[in-house]
Write an enzyme that holds these catalytic residues in place. Sequence first.
Site, PDB file in Angstrom:
ATOM      1  N   HIS A  87      -7.339  -4.894   9.890  1.00  0.00           N
ATOM      2  CA  HIS A  87      -7.012  -4.695   8.476  1.00  0.00           C
ATOM      3  C   HIS A  87      -5.708  -5.388   8.086  1.00  0.00           C
ATOM      4  CE1 HIS A  87      -4.899  -0.602   9.470  1.00  0.00           C
ATOM      5  NE2 HIS A  87      -3.978  -1.517   9.308  1.00  0.00           N
ATOM      6  N   ASP A 136       0.803  -1.223   0.000  1.00  0.00           N
ATOM      7  CA  ASP A 136       0.000   0.000   0.000  1.00  0.00           C
ATOM      8  C   ASP A 136       0.838   1.277   0.000  1.00  0.00           C
ATOM      9  OD1 ASP A 136       0.935  -0.567   2.554  1.00  0.00           O
ATOM     10  OD2 ASP A 136      -1.044  -0.901   3.407  1.00  0.00           O
ATOM     11  N   ASN A 187      -7.787  -2.834  13.883  1.00  0.00           N
ATOM     12  CA  ASN A 187      -9.179  -3.159  13.531  1.00  0.00           C
ATOM     13  C   ASN A 187      -9.252  -4.394  12.623  1.00  0.00           C
ATOM     14  OD1 ASN A 187      -8.199  -2.203  11.142  1.00  0.00           O
ATOM     15  ND2 ASN A 187      -9.613  -0.489  10.941  1.00  0.00           N
TER      16      ASN A 187
HETATM   17  C1  F6R Z   1       1.145  -1.280   6.052  1.00  0.00           C
HETATM   18  C2  F6R Z   1       0.221  -2.366   6.352  1.00  0.00           C
HETATM   19  C3  F6R Z   1      -0.677  -2.282   7.537  1.00  0.00           C
HETATM   20  C4  F6R Z   1       0.077  -2.550   8.844  1.00  0.00           C
HETATM   21  C5  F6R Z   1      -0.868  -2.455  10.030  1.00  0.00           C
HETATM   22  C6  F6R Z   1      -0.155  -2.696  11.341  1.00  0.00           C
HETATM   23  O1  F6R Z   1       1.868  -1.562   4.868  1.00  0.00           O
HETATM   24  O2  F6R Z   1       0.194  -3.298   5.634  1.00  0.00           O
HETATM   25  O3  F6R Z   1      -1.706  -3.225   7.371  1.00  0.00           O
HETATM   26  O4  F6R Z   1       0.630  -3.825   8.789  1.00  0.00           O
HETATM   27  O5  F6R Z   1      -1.466  -1.200  10.060  1.00  0.00           O
HETATM   28  O6  F6R Z   1       0.732  -1.646  11.566  1.00  0.00           O
HETATM   29  P1  F6R Z   1       1.806  -1.696  12.752  1.00  0.00           P
HETATM   30  O7  F6R Z   1       2.764  -2.759  12.388  1.00  0.00           O
HETATM   31  O8  F6R Z   1       2.437  -0.323  12.733  1.00  0.00           O
HETATM   32  O9  F6R Z   1       1.055  -2.000  13.989  1.00  0.00           O
END
Ligand code: F6R
Length: 241
Positions: free
Chosen positions: A136, A66, A134
């Site tokens: 994702h 992303d 959440n």
């Molecule tokens: C970003 C991505 C997001 C993160 C998620 C967790 O490229 O793929 O899905 O993996 O927001 O973020 P952290 O690791 O900062 O808790």
Amino acid sequence: MKIICTENYEKMSQCASKIVLNELKKKRCLLGLATGSTPEGLYFELAKAYREKRADFSNVTTVNLDEYVSLPPEHEESYRYFMEKHLFEKIEIDRARTHLPSGIGEPFSECEKYDRLLRDLGRIDLQILGLGLNGHIGFNEPSDFFEKDTHVVSLSESTIEANSRFFQNREEVPRRAITMGIRPIMQAKKVLILVSGKKKAEIAKRAFLGEVTPQVPASILQLHPNAIVIGDRDALSGIMA
Ligand code: F6R
């Protein structure tokens, strides 16, 4: 789905790096990359392996999940910048083989362009994923349906809040992002999901033991034939208890 519980964040990163390093030994490797705090330790281990001549990235092509809409690659919070800082600058890799959606340019045509690229590259060999608070994955936010292809997403309040820690203030967090859809993730030959910290314990339990639902996008990974969750004790406390 295989779940590996490690003692702490460092061990989680080392365990993940072993799996990635093994993958790099293959003739061709299409590596799916994630950003965020969770994979930083893994990228540290990979850069270390490169320095110690235990890793060679010459056969590797990368695709990231992303990018924020509106952030140019030189913006310190863009995901291109993140990848340069945490991995690409520390290893030898041909930049022409490192791909992220572009945050500048017309977002909808960028999505089409990224899907074309993903189709041309073929199946991802190993996709690395983090887990949003959440549920994702990439920026596939909770929804009524799973979105298959690359799309523009309006970030949820919870994601804006979580990611504001990287910006000067909450207002600076871009409201939209481009994300790979669920299809290339589910078609990846192997997926590696990293989870760390107590604050991920509840969502990890819902995602990996709960109902498969687009309201918790990561739950679909339960249906992936070769998914490995590597989590530290804190993040897996709700699952291993
Ligand atoms: C970003 C991505 C997001 C993160 C998620 C967790 O490229 O793929 O899905 O993996 O927001 O973020 P952290 O690791 O900062 O808790």
